[in-house]
Design a protein around this motif. Sequence first.
Motif, mmCIF file in Angstrom:
data_model
loop_
_atom_site.group_PDB
_atom_site.id
_atom_site.type_symbol
_atom_site.label_atom_id
_atom_site.label_comp_id
_atom_site.label_asym_id
_atom_site.label_seq_id
_atom_site.Cartn_x
_atom_site.Cartn_y
_atom_site.Cartn_z
ATOM 1 N N LEU A 411 -3.762 3.651 -12.068
ATOM 2 C CA LEU A 411 -3.466 3.370 -10.662
ATOM 3 C C LEU A 411 -2.619 2.120 -10.477
ATOM 4 O O LEU A 411 -1.785 2.058 -9.579
ATOM 5 C CB LEU A 411 -4.779 3.228 -9.889
ATOM 6 C CG LEU A 411 -5.719 4.432 -9.990
ATOM 7 C CD1 LEU A 411 -6.961 4.198 -9.147
ATOM 8 C CD2 LEU A 411 -5.014 5.716 -9.563
ATOM 9 N N ARG A 428 -1.542 -0.842 -2.803
ATOM 10 C CA ARG A 428 -2.059 0.001 -3.884
ATOM 11 C C ARG A 428 -3.276 -0.657 -4.542
ATOM 12 O O ARG A 428 -4.233 0.029 -4.927
ATOM 13 C CB ARG A 428 -0.959 0.247 -4.921
ATOM 14 C CG ARG A 428 -1.317 1.340 -5.922
ATOM 15 C CD ARG A 428 -0.136 1.674 -6.798
ATOM 16 N NE ARG A 428 -0.434 2.787 -7.689
ATOM 17 C CZ ARG A 428 -0.254 4.074 -7.390
ATOM 18 N NH1 ARG A 428 0.217 4.398 -6.194
ATOM 19 N NH2 ARG A 428 -0.553 5.035 -8.266
ATOM 20 N N THR A 432 -6.985 1.038 -4.825
ATOM 21 C CA THR A 432 -7.682 1.167 -6.104
ATOM 22 C C THR A 432 -9.102 0.621 -6.018
ATOM 23 O O THR A 432 -10.069 1.250 -6.472
ATOM 24 C CB THR A 432 -6.900 0.428 -7.204
ATOM 25 O OG1 THR A 432 -5.580 0.964 -7.281
ATOM 26 C CG2 THR A 432 -7.581 0.560 -8.548
ATOM 27 N N ILE A 447 -8.116 9.277 -0.990
ATOM 28 C CA ILE A 447 -7.431 8.401 -1.945
ATOM 29 C C ILE A 447 -6.989 9.194 -3.168
ATOM 30 O O ILE A 447 -5.911 8.949 -3.729
ATOM 31 C CB ILE A 447 -8.348 7.230 -2.349
ATOM 32 C CG1 ILE A 447 -8.682 6.379 -1.116
ATOM 33 C CG2 ILE A 447 -7.695 6.367 -3.425
ATOM 34 C CD1 ILE A 447 -9.682 5.279 -1.384
ATOM 35 N N GLU A 450 -3.807 10.799 -2.162
ATOM 36 C CA GLU A 450 -2.717 9.849 -1.946
ATOM 37 C C GLU A 450 -2.188 9.285 -3.261
ATOM 38 O O GLU A 450 -0.977 9.089 -3.423
ATOM 39 C CB GLU A 450 -3.198 8.702 -1.050
ATOM 40 C CG GLU A 450 -2.097 7.712 -0.704
ATOM 41 C CD GLU A 450 -2.523 6.697 0.347
ATOM 42 O OE1 GLU A 450 -1.763 5.742 0.594
ATOM 43 O OE2 GLU A 450 -3.616 6.860 0.926
ATOM 44 N N LEU A 451 -3.084 9.027 -4.212
ATOM 45 C CA LEU A 451 -2.691 8.417 -5.485
ATOM 46 C C LEU A 451 -2.522 9.447 -6.601
ATOM 47 O O LEU A 451 -2.288 9.073 -7.753
ATOM 48 C CB LEU A 451 -3.716 7.361 -5.903
ATOM 49 C CG LEU A 451 -3.904 6.185 -4.936
ATOM 50 C CD1 LEU A 451 -4.898 5.172 -5.500
ATOM 51 C CD2 LEU A 451 -2.588 5.499 -4.628
#
Length: 501
Positions: A411, A428, A432, A447, A450-451
């Motif tokens: 990440l 970011r 995380t 999340i 999104e990541l």
Amino acid sequence: FADLHPHMINIPFALLFVALLLNVLRRPELLVKGKSLWVWAPLPLVLGALAVINTWDFPTYWGLATLVFALRGFWQRGRFNWVGSALFAIVLGGLSLFMYWPFFAHYQAIAVGLGLVDVKTDLGKFLSIWGMFLFVVASFAYFALAASRSRTGLTRLASLILRRWTVLPRLMALYNTLVRKPSFAYQFVLLVMLILFMASVGLAASGYWVIAVLLWLTIPGVFLLARREVALTEQFALTLALTALIVLIGCEIFYMKDFLGGSDWKRMNTLFKFYIQVWLLLGIACAVFVAWLMPLVEGWRSLGAKLVWNTAFVCLLAATLIYPVLGTSVRVNDRFPGDRPPIGTLDGMAFMTVGSYTWPDDNRIELKYDYEAIRWLMANLTGTPVIAEVNLPYYREGGLRVSSMTGFPTLLGMHQSEQRYDWQVGQRDGLTREFFNTPDIERKLEIIRELHISYIYVGKLERTVYERTGLAQFDQMVAQGLLDLVFENREVKLYKVVEKR
């Protein structure tokens, strides 16, 4: 040095650049019109690579190249071409940056600037690092100057003063009688040397012993550079040594401002990054000096003097070998208090089979369980899936060990807060931390989308950091069919994202 940082990757390129400069001096027959382009052409290519790999190296080696160019003209013609040297510096620097312009056009340095050093470096600690090198440099500088029979007036005068210092007043009176009108350049250089000598005495009296010692080594080196009748290779080695001494003096006056500014460690990066440059330059130069010194010392008439110098050299050489023997065992015992990893393997992860460390405090983390999980990942995963692991620094905490060992993306990479501005990584970084902290399953799924998270790694380090937060939600997500538990041992669970809605 197993940590592959830019200042380590750069060492072969720095050696290549030094070799190219030496090649310019050693092949004078090629330095004529129409035949010298290939000798000079690699310089900007390699210097630009130095700047891209480790920007801190660029000013040192750019300055070294300019100094060699200027001195080469003096050694060959007896005068300096100031305009030509300035043009050479501009062209070399400009071409080096232009060849790598796509990099520099987008390069952003963090917290750049110069600061003045406000502490006095302890001479004993300084000599514990540089004592061996400085002993060889001092021996070469003063012995070579005393033995010099140079036709250059400045060098000859310095040599006479060293050999006849007991009758210095008579020597100066004789000089004033024989030399009616010294040239302006001669007087100017002599004045500069006198100022440097007086400055070194004043610095020593003020407690700045490190700078004073370095100046006492620099002054005879400058006199030796004025020689024109010795081999250019010897002068080149002397140029490397003087460049190194100048860098060391600079480190005692300035430091590069970075993310450590304001702390007790503000000089840390300046010292170790520039010290590695000095180590390389002095390592090359001192090898040449020792080869020159050995027959000179053997030719001394005084048996006592020979015994003293050889004893000092052997003792210092032995002292340099203490750390690799004792320091290595201390470092190994710290990470491997019990069993040892196999000797002779090329497996960079072999240490994990028996290694462990404590973080935080006395919480011991055994790496063998991470080793099993990482081997499973490397054997079973294809492509470049994103693996979510704990967002902790790498050095002491052991964060990012999965992405480091496998090459799979995670990440947020290491050192991001040092290499990027807050606005570039802050969002970011927050996502995380929130991913592991939130107990809200729906928020975790958001999340994940999104990541683009494909796998979630939960080892002892993750549980140590997030034991009171949302880690328990991962097992609940398995029960709901959102995650699949694909690997498990005593300390590690690896989840695969099934549902990404």
